[in-house]
Design a protein around this motif. Structure first.
Motif, mmCIF file in Angstrom:
data_model
loop_
_atom_site.group_PDB
_atom_site.id
_atom_site.type_symbol
_atom_site.label_atom_id
_atom_site.label_comp_id
_atom_site.label_asym_id
_atom_site.label_seq_id
_atom_site.Cartn_x
_atom_site.Cartn_y
_atom_site.Cartn_z
ATOM 1 N N ASP A 33 -59.666 -32.220 36.146
ATOM 2 C CA ASP A 33 -58.913 -33.099 35.252
ATOM 3 C C ASP A 33 -58.001 -33.972 36.106
ATOM 4 N N THR A 34 -58.283 -35.269 36.148
ATOM 5 C CA THR A 34 -57.522 -36.172 37.005
ATOM 6 C C THR A 34 -56.244 -36.633 36.312
ATOM 7 N N VAL A 35 -55.473 -37.424 37.018
ATOM 8 C CA VAL A 35 -54.281 -38.038 36.433
ATOM 9 C C VAL A 35 -54.709 -39.034 35.370
ATOM 10 N N GLY A 36 -53.801 -39.330 34.447
ATOM 11 C CA GLY A 36 -54.089 -40.319 33.423
ATOM 12 C C GLY A 36 -54.067 -41.724 33.997
ATOM 13 N N PHE A 37 -54.799 -42.629 33.363
ATOM 14 C CA PHE A 37 -54.849 -44.011 33.832
ATOM 15 C C PHE A 37 -53.865 -44.861 33.037
ATOM 16 N N HIS A 64 -65.247 -39.203 30.647
ATOM 17 C CA HIS A 64 -64.130 -40.046 30.211
ATOM 18 C C HIS A 64 -63.659 -39.571 28.838
ATOM 19 N N VAL A 65 -62.505 -38.906 28.807
ATOM 20 C CA VAL A 65 -61.954 -38.388 27.551
ATOM 21 C C VAL A 65 -61.068 -39.458 26.920
ATOM 22 N N ARG A 66 -61.464 -39.902 25.738
ATOM 23 C CA ARG A 66 -60.737 -40.967 25.050
ATOM 24 C C ARG A 66 -59.936 -40.426 23.867
ATOM 25 N N ASP A 67 -58.774 -41.008 23.645
ATOM 26 C CA ASP A 67 -57.958 -40.709 22.468
ATOM 27 C C ASP A 67 -58.468 -41.605 21.345
ATOM 28 N N ILE A 68 -59.376 -41.066 20.538
ATOM 29 C CA ILE A 68 -60.078 -41.894 19.569
ATOM 30 C C ILE A 68 -59.191 -42.334 18.411
ATOM 31 N N ILE A 69 -58.031 -41.686 18.224
ATOM 32 C CA ILE A 69 -57.155 -42.073 17.113
ATOM 33 C C ILE A 69 -56.116 -43.105 17.533
ATOM 34 N N HIS A 70 -56.033 -43.397 18.829
ATOM 35 C CA HIS A 70 -55.042 -44.362 19.303
ATOM 36 C C HIS A 70 -55.418 -45.766 18.839
ATOM 37 N N SER A 71 -54.424 -46.530 18.436
ATOM 38 C CA SER A 71 -54.684 -47.881 17.920
ATOM 39 C C SER A 71 -55.270 -48.800 18.983
ATOM 40 N N GLU A 99 -68.952 -40.142 27.820
ATOM 41 C CA GLU A 99 -67.765 -40.519 27.053
ATOM 42 C C GLU A 99 -67.485 -39.466 25.983
ATOM 43 N N VAL A 100 -66.257 -38.939 25.994
ATOM 44 C CA VAL A 100 -65.857 -37.912 25.037
ATOM 45 C C VAL A 100 -64.814 -38.498 24.089
ATOM 46 N N SER A 125 -72.393 -40.345 24.687
ATOM 47 C CA SER A 125 -71.144 -40.194 23.950
ATOM 48 C C SER A 125 -71.199 -38.960 23.065
ATOM 49 N N ILE A 126 -70.052 -38.281 22.939
ATOM 50 C CA ILE A 126 -69.972 -37.114 22.068
ATOM 51 C C ILE A 126 -68.561 -37.018 21.498
ATOM 52 N N ALA A 127 -68.456 -36.596 20.241
ATOM 53 C CA ALA A 127 -67.162 -36.483 19.572
ATOM 54 C C ALA A 127 -66.738 -35.019 19.522
ATOM 55 N N ILE A 128 -65.470 -34.764 19.855
ATOM 56 C CA ILE A 128 -64.976 -33.390 19.884
ATOM 57 C C ILE A 128 -63.526 -33.318 19.415
ATOM 58 N N SER A 129 -63.061 -32.092 19.252
ATOM 59 C CA SER A 129 -61.638 -31.817 19.076
ATOM 60 C C SER A 129 -61.265 -30.751 20.090
ATOM 61 N N ALA A 130 -60.432 -31.115 21.048
ATOM 62 C CA ALA A 130 -60.007 -30.149 22.062
ATOM 63 C C ALA A 130 -59.121 -29.070 21.457
#
Length: 207
Positions: A33-37, A64-71, A99-100, A125-130
């Protein structure tokens, strides 16, 4: 259930976190898990980030873990791609990219359905809830599929007493079949070219 510090703060951590995970086929891999960009990363910081992102440059697969709820989720994706490209990482390598879409547990039912359907239409691409764990098994299966896509199946016969080599094969390869005789073990396993070369050196044979 990780105890790794997580906070919505800039540079909350500059140290990558590594964990060993076991894929459905039994193969062990290291998840880093790298630093955030961040967007508009100053040129003078790119060099500093390069040191913390060495794992990305050497990775077999970039997740690439994306915050899918972020505006601004699409803008964030663009920022990540720009930083990766400045670091010399090819972002168009579909075989080495996954892409996650995270946080689907926070979406409304109709929004969640749209995200799930979009993810299903894209093999990268795959959708998840951590948090809830939804999609975790499918994520591991997809990681395994991508990592083993370039592996080749080999058959190897070993002494049953050679536990060290057997353990190494299970850690580094995807074992497809195993046949145990009285004092011999025959294994069909998928290995990358690199690991096959390592195994050949270990056993002083050509596979």
């Amino acid at each position: 259930n990780s105890d790794v510090f997580a906070k919505d703060l800039l540079f909350a951590t500059l140290d990558p976190t590594m964990r060993k995970i076991v894929l459905p086929g039994g193969q062990s891999v290291i998840l880093s898990d790298t630093v955030g960009f961040i967007s508009d990363l100053p040129t003078e910081l790119v060099a500093a980030f390069r040191a913390t992102l060495e794992e990305v440059l050497e990775a077999d697969l970039i997740v690439h873990v994306r915050d899918i709820i972020h505006s601004d989720t699409e803008a964030q994706k663009k920022d990540v791609f720009e930083v990766l490209e400045r670091l010399g990482v090819k972002t168009d390598d579909e075989a080495g990219y996954l892409e996650v879409l995270n946080k689907i547990d926070l979406l409304m039912a109709d929004e969640k359905l749209i995200v799930l359907n979009n993810a299903e239409r894209h093999e990268n691409s795959i959708a998840i809830s951590a948090v809830s764990g939804e999609g975790a098994e499918a994520f591991l299966a997809l990681v395994e599929k991508k990592l083993t896509a370039k592996q080749k199946v080999i058959s190897i016969d070993l002494p049953a007493a050679d536990g060290a080599t057997l353990s190494w094969i299970y850690r580094h390869g995807n074992v497809l079949d195993r046949s145990d005789q009285e004092d011999r073990v025959t294994i069909d396993v998928k290995l990358s070219d690199e690991d096959r070369g390592r195994l050949e050196k270990m056993l002083n044979i050509t596979l």
